[in-house]
Design an enzyme around this catalytic site. Sequence first.
Site, PDB file in Angstrom:
ATOM      1  N   SER A  78      30.361   7.736  11.587  1.00  0.00           N
ATOM      2  CA  SER A  78      30.853   6.392  11.271  1.00  0.00           C
ATOM      3  C   SER A  78      31.561   6.342   9.926  1.00  0.00           C
ATOM      4  O   SER A  78      31.171   7.008   8.977  1.00  0.00           O
ATOM      5  CB  SER A  78      29.666   5.434  11.246  1.00  0.00           C
ATOM      6  OG  SER A  78      30.004   4.254  10.551  1.00  0.00           O
TER       7      SER A  78
ATOM      8  N   TYR B 284      37.270   2.612  10.381  1.00  0.00           N
ATOM      9  CA  TYR B 284      37.602   1.194  10.235  1.00  0.00           C
ATOM     10  C   TYR B 284      38.849   1.168   9.370  1.00  0.00           C
ATOM     11  O   TYR B 284      38.872   1.781   8.299  1.00  0.00           O
ATOM     12  CB  TYR B 284      36.482   0.433   9.528  1.00  0.00           C
ATOM     13  CG  TYR B 284      35.279   0.158  10.393  1.00  0.00           C
ATOM     14  CD1 TYR B 284      35.405  -0.549  11.580  1.00  0.00           C
ATOM     15  CD2 TYR B 284      34.018   0.591  10.019  1.00  0.00           C
ATOM     16  CE1 TYR B 284      34.300  -0.815  12.375  1.00  0.00           C
ATOM     17  CE2 TYR B 284      32.912   0.325  10.802  1.00  0.00           C
ATOM     18  CZ  TYR B 284      33.055  -0.379  11.985  1.00  0.00           C
ATOM     19  OH  TYR B 284      31.965  -0.649  12.767  1.00  0.00           O
TER      20      TYR B 284
ATOM     21  N   THR C 215      38.327   2.202  15.397  1.00  0.00           N
ATOM     22  CA  THR C 215      37.602   1.079  16.004  1.00  0.00           C
ATOM     23  C   THR C 215      38.430  -0.193  15.869  1.00  0.00           C
ATOM     24  O   THR C 215      38.840  -0.560  14.771  1.00  0.00           O
ATOM     25  CB  THR C 215      36.223   0.917  15.345  1.00  0.00           C
ATOM     26  OG1 THR C 215      35.487   2.102  15.613  1.00  0.00           O
ATOM     27  CG2 THR C 215      35.468  -0.276  15.913  1.00  0.00           C
TER      28      THR C 215
ATOM     29  N   LYS D  40      38.838   3.126  19.825  1.00  0.00           N
ATOM     30  CA  LYS D  40      37.479   2.764  20.264  1.00  0.00           C
ATOM     31  C   LYS D  40      37.356   1.245  20.299  1.00  0.00           C
ATOM     32  O   LYS D  40      37.624   0.573  19.297  1.00  0.00           O
ATOM     33  CB  LYS D  40      36.449   3.339  19.285  1.00  0.00           C
ATOM     34  CG  LYS D  40      35.008   2.931  19.586  1.00  0.00           C
ATOM     35  CD  LYS D  40      34.025   3.631  18.653  1.00  0.00           C
ATOM     36  CE  LYS D  40      32.581   3.341  18.996  1.00  0.00           C
ATOM     37  NZ  LYS D  40      32.099   2.052  18.501  1.00  0.00           N
TER      38      LYS D  40
ATOM     39  N   HIS E 172      31.227  -2.320  21.088  1.00  0.00           N
ATOM     40  CA  HIS E 172      30.465  -2.166  19.847  1.00  0.00           C
ATOM     41  C   HIS E 172      28.970  -2.412  20.093  1.00  0.00           C
ATOM     42  O   HIS E 172      28.264  -2.928  19.236  1.00  0.00           O
ATOM     43  CB  HIS E 172      30.983  -3.145  18.788  1.00  0.00           C
ATOM     44  CG  HIS E 172      31.043  -2.557  17.404  1.00  0.00           C
ATOM     45  ND1 HIS E 172      32.211  -2.231  16.785  1.00  0.00           N
ATOM     46  CD2 HIS E 172      30.061  -2.240  16.525  1.00  0.00           C
ATOM     47  CE1 HIS E 172      31.967  -1.762  15.574  1.00  0.00           C
ATOM     48  NE2 HIS E 172      30.655  -1.744  15.391  1.00  0.00           N
TER      49      HIS E 172
ATOM     50  N   ARG F 221      28.136  -6.065  19.808  1.00  0.00           N
ATOM     51  CA  ARG F 221      28.142  -6.568  18.425  1.00  0.00           C
ATOM     52  C   ARG F 221      29.509  -7.081  18.006  1.00  0.00           C
ATOM     53  O   ARG F 221      29.756  -7.273  16.827  1.00  0.00           O
ATOM     54  CB  ARG F 221      27.731  -5.434  17.474  1.00  0.00           C
ATOM     55  CG  ARG F 221      26.346  -4.916  17.713  1.00  0.00           C
ATOM     56  CD  ARG F 221      26.194  -3.497  17.187  1.00  0.00           C
ATOM     57  NE  ARG F 221      25.981  -3.384  15.766  1.00  0.00           N
ATOM     58  CZ  ARG F 221      24.807  -3.487  15.164  1.00  0.00           C
ATOM     59  NH1 ARG F 221      23.739  -3.718  15.875  1.00  0.00           N
ATOM     60  NH2 ARG F 221      24.691  -3.346  13.868  1.00  0.00           N
TER      61      ARG F 221
ATOM     62  N   ARG G 106      20.660   3.750  28.565  1.00  0.00           N
ATOM     63  CA  ARG G 106      19.260   3.974  28.187  1.00  0.00           C
ATOM     64  C   ARG G 106      18.558   4.963  29.100  1.00  0.00           C
ATOM     65  O   ARG G 106      17.398   5.314  28.884  1.00  0.00           O
ATOM     66  CB  ARG G 106      18.469   2.644  28.238  1.00  0.00           C
ATOM     67  CG  ARG G 106      19.047   1.550  27.358  1.00  0.00           C
ATOM     68  CD  ARG G 106      18.869   1.878  25.875  1.00  0.00           C
ATOM     69  NE  ARG G 106      19.420   0.844  25.011  1.00  0.00           N
ATOM     70  CZ  ARG G 106      20.653   0.865  24.496  1.00  0.00           C
ATOM     71  NH1 ARG G 106      21.487   1.885  24.747  1.00  0.00           N
ATOM     72  NH2 ARG G 106      21.076  -0.102  23.700  1.00  0.00           N
TER      73      ARG G 106
HETATM   74  C1  LIG Z   1      23.410  -0.287  13.915  1.00  0.00           C
HETATM   75  C2  LIG Z   1      24.744  -0.022  14.519  1.00  0.00           C
HETATM   76  C3  LIG Z   1      25.785   0.392  13.723  1.00  0.00           C
HETATM   77  C4  LIG Z   1      27.033   0.656  14.278  1.00  0.00           C
HETATM   78  N1  LIG Z   1      28.026   1.110  13.466  1.00  0.00           N
HETATM   79  C5  LIG Z   1      29.229   1.380  13.998  1.00  0.00           C
HETATM   80  C6  LIG Z   1      30.269   1.864  13.167  1.00  0.00           C
HETATM   81  O1  LIG Z   1      30.087   2.064  11.972  1.00  0.00           O
HETATM   82  N2  LIG Z   1      31.468   2.114  13.758  1.00  0.00           N
HETATM   83  C7  LIG Z   1      31.683   1.906  15.103  1.00  0.00           C
HETATM   84  O2  LIG Z   1      32.792   2.140  15.588  1.00  0.00           O
HETATM   85  N3  LIG Z   1      30.706   1.472  15.906  1.00  0.00           N
HETATM   86  C8  LIG Z   1      29.492   1.206  15.389  1.00  0.00           C
HETATM   87  N4  LIG Z   1      28.490   0.792  16.205  1.00  0.00           N
HETATM   88  C9  LIG Z   1      28.727   0.737  17.666  1.00  0.00           C
HETATM   89  C10 LIG Z   1      28.385   2.096  18.316  1.00  0.00           C
HETATM   90  O3  LIG Z   1      29.313   3.079  17.959  1.00  0.00           O
HETATM   91  C11 LIG Z   1      28.364   2.003  19.852  1.00  0.00           C
HETATM   92  O4  LIG Z   1      29.578   1.463  20.295  1.00  0.00           O
HETATM   93  C12 LIG Z   1      27.194   1.188  20.383  1.00  0.00           C
HETATM   94  O5  LIG Z   1      26.054   1.316  19.568  1.00  0.00           O
HETATM   95  C13 LIG Z   1      26.850   1.617  21.807  1.00  0.00           C
HETATM   96  O6  LIG Z   1      25.917   0.758  22.371  1.00  0.00           O
HETATM   97  P1  LIG Z   1      24.331   1.053  22.426  1.00  0.00           P
HETATM   98  O7  LIG Z   1      23.798   0.882  21.053  1.00  0.00           O
HETATM   99  O8  LIG Z   1      23.869  -0.017  23.368  1.00  0.00           O
HETATM  100  O9  LIG Z   1      24.131   2.441  22.979  1.00  0.00           O
HETATM  101  C14 LIG Z   1      27.238   0.491  15.671  1.00  0.00           C
HETATM  102  C15 LIG Z   1      26.179   0.091  16.485  1.00  0.00           C
HETATM  103  C16 LIG Z   1      24.942  -0.170  15.932  1.00  0.00           C
HETATM  104  C17 LIG Z   1      23.824  -0.572  16.840  1.00  0.00           C
END
Ligand SMILES: Cc1cc2nc3c(=O)[nH]c(=O)nc-3n(C[C@H](O)[C@H](O)[C@H](O)COP(=O)(O)O)c2cc1C
Length: 398
Positions: free
Chosen positions: A146, A169, A195, A270, A294, A297, A329
């Site tokens: 990341s 980012y 991303t 992404k 994400h 998120r 999962r």
């Molecule tokens: C705590 C956390 C931090 C994340 N940080 C990033 C990040 O820095 N960059 C990014 O592209 N995606 C980030 N993501 C998204 C993940 O790369 C990924 O798309 C996502 O966690 C996949 O879903 P899952 O957690 O249900 O397996 C983050 C997700 C979580 C839960």
Amino acid sequence: MDDRRTFLRFLAASPLYAGLPWAAAALAQAPDSEPLVTRAQDALDVFDLEKVAHKTIPVAHWGYLMTGVDGEETLKANREAYAHWQLRTRRLVDLSKLDMGTELFGVRYASPIFLCPLGSQKAFQAEGELASARAAKARNTLQILSSATSTGVEDVVAAHGGPLWYQLYTSSDLNVAMKIVARAERAGCTAVAVTVDLPAGRNTETLSRAMRADTRQCAACHGDAGPGALSARPMYQGIDTKGLLNTSPALTWDFIKRLRDATRMKVLVKGLESGEDAALAVKYGCDGVMVSNHGGRATETARGTLESLPEVVAAVKGRIPVLVDGGVRRGTDALKALALGATAVGIGRPYIWGLGAFGQAGVERTLDVLNNELRLAMGGVGARTVKEITPAALIRRA
Ligand SMILES: Cc1cc2nc3c(=O)[nH]c(=O)nc-3n(C[C@H](O)[C@H](O)[C@H](O)COP(=O)(O)O)c2cc1C
């Protein structure tokens, strides 16, 4: 009492329960009556690791890990999408040489399951990204680092030992972004995943609630010089970090074109979920796309990524790899995504549960559990290789 325990056990084992591990529920969840596993190798599924991590990770950091946005409908949709498909079994296929090997950009990995970029991993366990990297190395697994890493890219590359991918980012200053890309390339990264799913910020409600419940002095870490501050992280020293971890609101395909011309690394986008955007990614010279929201998120009330995957696969027409993540999962989830056309399948929270619970050994256990489940699922549908996992392996639940 016994009846109640039996019922709780039944509930805990039921797919309905397993399908609902989203943030608010997880935060509110009463302590489980079953004892927690004390060694990584005793975890039977990723949820065993989740329970341990819930205990070891401080509440605000747990909130950061588990949060979705607003009412967490997208987070829920990611999980639910998998329940709409069932496996269509095939029998009497010689499975003695079952092979999960997967090639991406000329590198062969042990399995199509990879580690998604997740920021600030030292917030979950002291070794953070280094422990994840060592586990990825031990299991010959692709890791994407990341932009919000708490460890410098050079050290993570060294710990992983193989080619790492870097997630970007773009920040509000595209020149800063280009400098970071150049550093990742110098460190030995072979691909950069930009991303694009957070153009307008987000409302992480569960995180906000968890922060209120955390009685520690957050400013001690998150103040200007603390380890929680971006400017103090090895990746960003000497860089003006204002706006660094955001996607520039002015970002367009033009930046992808500039990036394509500026780096020898493979370029992926992404956070795409539509066929139109996937076609544009091919047009602008991307080497791969990642179907992602994400982990629920970013945009609220979007589709689960498994539901978006087919239109992206159709638009890409096999020209570049299509990776997917969100809500995976179980190994059967990975198989379903592969059957619907994904080249590889990413996990986010599950490996952080392993990391928070047992460090490197926990991440290795996450990978072992999911890879083993995938192996069993492949056997069930008579697929001897990842390429043999086709849409014929699935049937839509009535
Ligand atoms: C705590 C956390 C931090 C994340 N940080 C990033 C990040 O820095 N960059 C990014 O592209 N995606 C980030 N993501 C998204 C993940 O790369 C990924 O798309 C996502 O966690 C996949 O879903 P899952 O957690 O249900 O397996 C983050 C997700 C979580 C839960």
